[in-house]
Design an enzyme around this catalytic site. Structure first.
Site, mmCIF file in Angstrom:
data_model
loop_
_atom_site.group_PDB
_atom_site.id
_atom_site.type_symbol
_atom_site.label_atom_id
_atom_site.label_comp_id
_atom_site.label_asym_id
_atom_site.label_seq_id
_atom_site.Cartn_x
_atom_site.Cartn_y
_atom_site.Cartn_z
ATOM 1 C CE LYS A 169 35.803 37.864 -0.633
ATOM 2 N NZ LYS A 169 36.516 38.428 -1.811
ATOM 3 C CB CYS A 192 49.671 46.825 4.737
ATOM 4 S SG CYS A 192 50.552 45.536 5.652
ATOM 5 C CB CYS A 248 57.297 49.732 6.357
ATOM 6 S SG CYS A 248 56.783 48.003 6.212
ATOM 7 C CB CYS A 301 52.830 52.185 7.674
ATOM 8 S SG CYS A 301 51.583 51.417 8.732
ATOM 9 C CB CYS A 351 53.851 47.301 12.385
ATOM 10 S SG CYS A 351 53.599 45.895 11.279
#
Length: 254
Positions: free
Chosen positions: A162, A232, A239, A242, A248
């Protein structure tokens, strides 16, 4: 007895592009609703006010420094950022820059002083060791600069995939792959942007690079990290706030 004149049929296998016509390629797998999900995440990230936007690695280096020093500062910020909140990494980088953050100043610094400066970043004792080792390698092997390939970057002590991909993005302005951290890993699995559940960020990187259009590789880390910091969340994701709640796969289970 008469021999049969029927000739055996022989299957001919062509390499791609050979023969009268190449075999049709299988349609590439891609997740359901991913384009709409991505556009909604872009909308939720429009304000650019997550910690990664204000204190992420791309904000931690001295943009007025010589390119070689700037690249070194980017790599150091990435090394500090592992298992550490952006706010803590940013503060540590401010303190380091006050001491003059170059390859030579770090090499001249004793371990105790370096530790006092970067504390309380996660695993700071290990990072002191890795920073000193990596900085010595950069001085000896790369003339004080950082490597310009992912393959060489991940050979440095304390530098993972990463970090290497983000170093390529930020320091070298080159997209060699997708930078996947815990946020990108978690959200990719929740949205089912991977064919099957992945166990770690590196598996997720390989799975995402298999289908995600290359022109999105640079953007996806920034988008998902901020989304993971604000909405998230790892525990108790928001949620209800969102825009992807209706499409989702994980929202119905959380």
């Amino acid at each position: 007895p008469r021999r049969s004149r029927r000739r055996k049929s022989i299957a001919i296998t062509y390499e791609p592009g050979q023969g009268d016509g190449a075999e049709p390629q299988r349609p590439r797998w891609e997740p359901r609703d991913w384009r709409e999900q991505l556009e909604r995440i872009r909308e939720m990230r429009r304000s650019r006010d997550a910690p990664v936007d204000e204190m992420g690695v791309q904000k931690c280096y001295d943009s007025s420094a010589p390119p070689q020093v700037m690249r070194y500062q980017v790599l150091l910020a990435l090394m500090l950022s592992s298992q550490t909140k952006d706010q803590v990494t940013s503060a540590a980088m401010v303190r380091l820059r006050q001491h003059g953050l170059t390859v030579d100043t770090v090499l001249q610094m004793d371990d105790e002083t370096l530790g006092q400066i970067i504390y309380p970043v996660g695993f700071w004792r290990n990072k002191v060791k890795y920073i000193k080792q990596t900085t010595a390698i950069l001085k000896q092997k790369y003339g004080g600069d950082i490597p310009s390939t992912v393959e060489e970057l991940v050979q440095l002590p304390g530098v993972g995939p990463k970090m290497a991909h983000l170093a390529m993005h930020i320091a070298w302005d080159s997209v060699a792959g997708i930078a996947v951290d815990t946020h990108v890993h978690r959200i990719s699995n929740r949205l089912q942007w991977v064919k099957k559940e992945t166990k770690n960020p590196e598996e997720t990187r390989v799975a995402l690079e298999d289908w995600l259009p290359r022109e999105l590789w640079r953007e996806i880390n920034w988008l998902l990290v901020g989304f993971g910091q604000q909405t998230c969340l790892p525990v108790n994701p928001r949620c209800s706030q969102c825009l992807n709640q209706d499409i989702c796969p994980a929202a119905r289970r959380l």
